[in-house]
Design an enzyme around this catalytic site. Sequence first.
Site, PDB file in Angstrom:
ATOM      1  N   GLY A  24     107.152  35.758  80.986  1.00 54.85           N
ATOM      2  CA  GLY A  24     107.658  34.539  80.348  1.00 54.85           C
ATOM      3  C   GLY A  24     106.685  34.046  79.294  1.00 54.85           C
ATOM      4  CG  HIS A  38      98.508  25.673  87.177  1.00 58.93           C
ATOM      5  ND1 HIS A  38      97.543  24.700  87.031  1.00 58.93           N
ATOM      6  CD2 HIS A  38      99.566  25.066  87.763  1.00 58.93           C
ATOM      7  CE1 HIS A  38      98.010  23.558  87.518  1.00 58.93           C
ATOM      8  NE2 HIS A  38      99.225  23.749  87.967  1.00 58.93           N
TER       9      HIS A  38
HETATM   10  P1  NAD Z   1     107.750  31.085  82.650  1.00 59.53           P
HETATM   11  O1  NAD Z   1     108.760  30.287  83.370  1.00 59.53           O
HETATM   12  O2  NAD Z   1     107.718  31.032  81.163  1.00 59.53           O
HETATM   13  O3  NAD Z   1     107.885  32.609  83.047  1.00 59.53           O
HETATM   14  C1  NAD Z   1     107.984  33.022  84.368  1.00 59.53           C
HETATM   15  C2  NAD Z   1     108.274  34.510  84.447  1.00 59.53           C
HETATM   16  O4  NAD Z   1     108.351  34.869  85.835  1.00 59.53           O
HETATM   17  C3  NAD Z   1     109.575  34.952  83.823  1.00 59.53           C
HETATM   18  O5  NAD Z   1     109.377  36.216  83.243  1.00 59.53           O
HETATM   19  C4  NAD Z   1     110.505  35.069  85.027  1.00 59.53           C
HETATM   20  O6  NAD Z   1     111.539  35.956  84.787  1.00 59.53           O
HETATM   21  C5  NAD Z   1     109.524  35.598  86.070  1.00 59.53           C
HETATM   22  N1  NAD Z   1     109.954  35.350  87.445  1.00 59.53           N
HETATM   23  C6  NAD Z   1     110.504  34.215  87.963  1.00 59.53           C
HETATM   24  N2  NAD Z   1     110.759  34.368  89.271  1.00 59.53           N
HETATM   25  C7  NAD Z   1     110.353  35.612  89.590  1.00 59.53           C
HETATM   26  C8  NAD Z   1     110.359  36.359  90.793  1.00 59.53           C
HETATM   27  N3  NAD Z   1     110.862  35.834  91.926  1.00 59.53           N
HETATM   28  N4  NAD Z   1     109.862  37.626  90.767  1.00 59.53           N
HETATM   29  C9  NAD Z   1     109.372  38.161  89.643  1.00 59.53           C
HETATM   30  N5  NAD Z   1     109.342  37.497  88.463  1.00 59.53           N
HETATM   31  C10 NAD Z   1     109.830  36.245  88.447  1.00 59.53           C
HETATM   32  O7  NAD Z   1     106.323  30.684  83.267  1.00 59.53           O
HETATM   33  P2  NAD Z   1     104.990  30.274  82.501  1.00 59.53           P
HETATM   34  O8  NAD Z   1     105.175  28.920  81.904  1.00 59.53           O
HETATM   35  O9  NAD Z   1     104.519  31.402  81.672  1.00 59.53           O
HETATM   36  O10 NAD Z   1     104.001  30.067  83.731  1.00 59.53           O
HETATM   37  C11 NAD Z   1     103.324  31.127  84.363  1.00 59.53           C
HETATM   38  C12 NAD Z   1     102.007  30.608  84.913  1.00 59.53           C
HETATM   39  O11 NAD Z   1     101.174  30.195  83.833  1.00 59.53           O
HETATM   40  C13 NAD Z   1     102.137  29.401  85.828  1.00 59.53           C
HETATM   41  O12 NAD Z   1     101.163  29.496  86.827  1.00 59.53           O
HETATM   42  C14 NAD Z   1     101.814  28.235  84.913  1.00 59.53           C
HETATM   43  O13 NAD Z   1     101.322  27.102  85.568  1.00 59.53           O
HETATM   44  C15 NAD Z   1     100.740  28.858  84.045  1.00 59.53           C
HETATM   45  N6  NAD Z   1     100.535  28.207  82.752  1.00 59.53           N
HETATM   46  C16 NAD Z   1     101.583  28.015  81.916  1.00 59.53           C
HETATM   47  C17 NAD Z   1     101.373  27.438  80.679  1.00 59.53           C
HETATM   48  C18 NAD Z   1     102.497  27.305  79.683  1.00 59.53           C
HETATM   49  O14 NAD Z   1     102.236  26.874  78.596  1.00 59.53           O
HETATM   50  N7  NAD Z   1     103.722  27.632  79.957  1.00 59.53           N
HETATM   51  C19 NAD Z   1     100.078  27.034  80.292  1.00 59.53           C
HETATM   52  C20 NAD Z   1      99.011  27.280  81.156  1.00 59.53           C
HETATM   53  C21 NAD Z   1      99.256  27.872  82.396  1.00 59.53           C
END
Ligand code: NAD
Length: 340
Positions: A26, A108
Amino acid sequence: MAKMYYEKDCNLDLLKGKKIAIIGYGSQGHAHALNLKDSGFDVIIGLRENSKRIKEANDAGFKTMSVSEAVKNGDIVMVLINDEVQADVYNKDILPNLKKGAALAFAHGFNIRYKQIIPPEGVDVFMAAPKGPGHTVRSNFVAGKGVPCLVAVEQDATGNALKIALAYIAGIGGSKAGIMETTFHDETETDLFGEQCVLCGGVVDLMQCGFEVLVEAGYEPENAYFECIHEMKLIIDLINKGGIEAMNYSISDTAEYGEYVSGERILPHEEVKNRMRKVLKDIQDGSFAGKWIAENKSNGRAFFNSRREMLKKHQMEIVGKNLRENMIWGKDTNLDNASN
Ligand code: NAD
Ligand code: MG
């Protein structure tokens, strides 16, 4: 003062010969994967069967496989799926397949801080947490820049966990901007506090209130949108570049005078800070985390989904969408486009 690390403190050679399994593709997942690949590392992607991201990751040149397969092959397993599903996926697919001596990594600290995931002995556990959205982690890297990152080590089984974490962060570009050492505990609590009180909760509600007051007073909604929402980025860009001083240099003296006389009328500091302290307490004592976990487990996200729907229908979102569509650079609204 916090300990900071930069390019000179990171030895990328430590990742040579290691397989990096990125779980999830993601916002953060695609950015980490692409940046690490461009830095010369061996990256594989673990996804659910039928995930719509499989094609995207394959098109970008990655080998994709099930989460279990990716974990079996990974020397570093970076968990980049949604925080609220991590514990289930961890128990089912990650823990049973984790190699001894591997590193389990997070962006995170939520699940470690609130004990939803309890890693086994014998693995390193580190955090590489960009202080910015995933799409910026990618676009800054492509532009030769980086996004500042936090590094933390929860468990150091190999004696090398910090060095591996720093190399990983350099691989995603973070060492170009600066890496601050912290703990899972502090990262989680400050991150939740920041997004609730200032960055998302605070800013969005402030913009919404400003928009509503102007529209309710009879001004054009387009005007209210430009003034209270669109301009936010222009102001923040100045602050980001040179602090509040740079913003004050750029705005008129009238605006600066208005800032001094009306800021505290809108946000009476002691009252606002007391409210923030209450939010912080809910974060520290686990009650916010408990509510969010329960929202995901039992109510089918009833509250979350209804709020998301309400916001979609708010006039500021509808007016904004229309205005942005007519800005000549506003056509590409695909946030998943890594070049955004
Ligand atoms: P996202 O929602 O953009 O992406 C999540 C991904 O996980 C997607 O590819 C989804 O298809 C996959 N997924 C969901 N359920 C699943 C499952 N059961 N099995 C396998 N894959 C699955 O998430 P994100 O925002 O990139 O967040 C990911 C991590 O990064 C989190 O811990 C978040 O706190 C951290 N984070 C995010 C940001 C941000 O800007 N978005 C910033 C810093 C840290
Ligand atoms: Mg954050």
